[in-house]
Scaffold this active site. Sequence first.
Site, short mmCIF file in Angstrom:
data_model
loop_
_atom_site.label_atom_id
_atom_site.label_comp_id
_atom_site.label_asym_id
_atom_site.label_seq_id
_atom_site.Cartn_x
_atom_site.Cartn_y
_atom_site.Cartn_z
N ASP B 278 0.83 -1.21 0.00
CA ASP B 278 0.00 0.00 0.00
C ASP B 278 0.86 1.25 0.00
O ASP B 278 2.05 1.21 0.30
CB ASP B 278 -0.89 0.02 1.25
CG ASP B 278 -2.04 -0.96 1.14
OD1 ASP B 278 -2.63 -1.28 2.19
OD2 ASP B 278 -2.33 -1.41 0.02
N TYR B 345 6.22 -9.18 8.02
CA TYR B 345 5.80 -7.79 8.26
C TYR B 345 6.12 -7.37 9.68
O TYR B 345 6.23 -8.20 10.58
CB TYR B 345 4.28 -7.66 8.10
CG TYR B 345 3.76 -8.09 6.77
CD1 TYR B 345 3.40 -9.42 6.55
CD2 TYR B 345 3.60 -7.19 5.72
CE1 TYR B 345 2.90 -9.84 5.34
CE2 TYR B 345 3.10 -7.60 4.50
CZ TYR B 345 2.76 -8.92 4.32
OH TYR B 345 2.27 -9.33 3.11
N TYR B 416 -4.17 -10.10 3.79
CA TYR B 416 -4.30 -8.68 4.10
C TYR B 416 -3.96 -8.49 5.57
O TYR B 416 -4.72 -8.87 6.45
CB TYR B 416 -5.72 -8.20 3.82
CG TYR B 416 -6.04 -8.14 2.35
CD1 TYR B 416 -6.58 -9.24 1.70
CD2 TYR B 416 -5.80 -6.98 1.61
CE1 TYR B 416 -6.86 -9.19 0.34
CE2 TYR B 416 -6.09 -6.92 0.26
CZ TYR B 416 -6.62 -8.02 -0.37
OH TYR B 416 -6.91 -7.98 -1.71
#
Lengths: 149, 457
Positions: B278, B345, B416
């Site tokens: 993103d 992440y 996600y």
Amino acid sequence: MEEICVSDDIRMGALAIDLWHGWLFVISLAPSHPLLAPAAPKVTQVTFGADLAENEAYGKRCRGGANVGLRTVLAEVSSEAENYNICCPIEARLVELNALLQEDPQLLQRAPEDEGFLAILQARRPQDTQRILQKLLDESSPMPPAGEL
Amino acid sequence: MALQALVASQHCCAVCALRLRGCQEVASYQQVLGSSGDENANESCGLCLGLLRAWQEPLRALLSEEPKLEGEYLLSIDLPVVGVLREQILLALAEEEATVVELKDLLQWLAQEELGSRGFVQAKEPLKADVFTIHATGDYSGSGTEILQSLQTPRSGTSRPSKKRRREEPPATLTASAATKALSGLSKDELKTKLGLGDLSEGLQRPSTSATLRLQICREGFFIRGRYLKLSRRLPQSPWVIEGERKGDGSVEEDITTPVAKYFGASEVRFHAEGREDIDVRMLGPGRPFVLEVKNARHLSIKLAEVQSAVNAAGDRVEISELRECQAKDMACLQRDAENHRKRYLAVCWSEKCLSRKDVEQLNQRGPFEVQQKTPVRVLHRRALATRPRTVYALKMEVINQHYFKLQVCAQAGMYIKEFVHGDLGRTKPSMRSFLQGQVEILQLDVEGVEEEDAEK
């Protein structure tokens, strides 16, 4: 995201409508709804409108989805005391019903702003979104945003 | 005999006169071209439509615009349709006198001489990497196109195209190849009837305008791969355009492709990365693999190290590394890898409830588990509504204070992460919200790796 409280037929109770990402309406119980009062009876079952469950939107860009309007009963909520009908507050199309409520109906009361939502709707045409929003704002008394960061 | 008549009738220019006589010496043609034409300014040659004089300027202009053009060349010439028509009439008139030099051949010789004199070598092996093609297309928009109407074949086969299609599609224009097919090999009389001419030389009247030559350089694309880091939280990966309007300031793609295109003199550089992040997410660690396709490059001997330094020096938003040449198939591998690799992440999160030691211990001791994700509400406008199962391989929570914590996640591709943290109205189950039994929001997200190795390997 603005939270507006739409005052429906008092017998039906109050719903909260949030506009997400500029095009999705998330319908849930407003804090003023009887079921969210401190000593409210526990919700025992949530039954969605008969034709609705088969008629959610599909595909990219959320095509299809049943038309729902001011007369549509989105769900029937049964509790230990009274039963409530949740009527659709706007002219729209269905995107998704909250499937979690089938197995865990009390989500409605535990997390009304979050996992306990009732349904997600979209305007029948994209250009109607603003008009619907404006109509809701004109007709209702806005509530102060509840407990945000 | 017919040819003599042709020359005498003054339909053709001095250069064409030479070729009608079957001259094979390029030097003779150059001599004629060198001398100023006996051309009437208002009319051009009925045979070559002025192309034999008009080719020099565009070619010289092209070569002077591209001083650093490298590689061996191939020449591809397309005549305008009317040119093809007249050429066929000429060939029919010539009959047995087969010594007429064809227009295309002559143009090839002349162009080759010019390119040779500039030091360019014609390619013997068309498939070599440094070969480029000069496409020469003749355009002609003057008189003489009426004859073509008789050659247009009606559309065959399609039965009853729908009204909509009939309105939208323009009538088919005759292409040069179709004209050649229709006209080649016909005798004089057959040609006369086909074109509806009383005498073939009528078709060779001098036109009022001359044709022009349009040149374009093309080269096979070659591929470069590398890795990029995205250090800004306000940079989209690809150019972000909504309803024709540009949102966001630049993009990772442009920060990389623009300097590369400039260095190689390429007409277009295509960018393809292994997955995307993103706009507000940083890409750290070793970087995300990407592949570039450099199309129609002018310059070839460029050091990739130089390009890499140039991109990195241009700003502090994007950094690239490991730039090297690769094959076309590496681009296909990228998509496959994007779906197979695990991603790592790091997120900074806020929790509504106070964090307890028990929460952290329980979370960190969890083994791999599956998450069912309905299409996040925030991407419903471009992805189909569906439920996707994804695996979380590892979780590690580190408390910052009572309400803030850092979270490391190692997850399957396609998951996600933002929705895994805040739960997306319960449509991602389980989620950090369901684990901590209270509202959880994600404040910052970084991608730390896109090709995590399987721990068991």
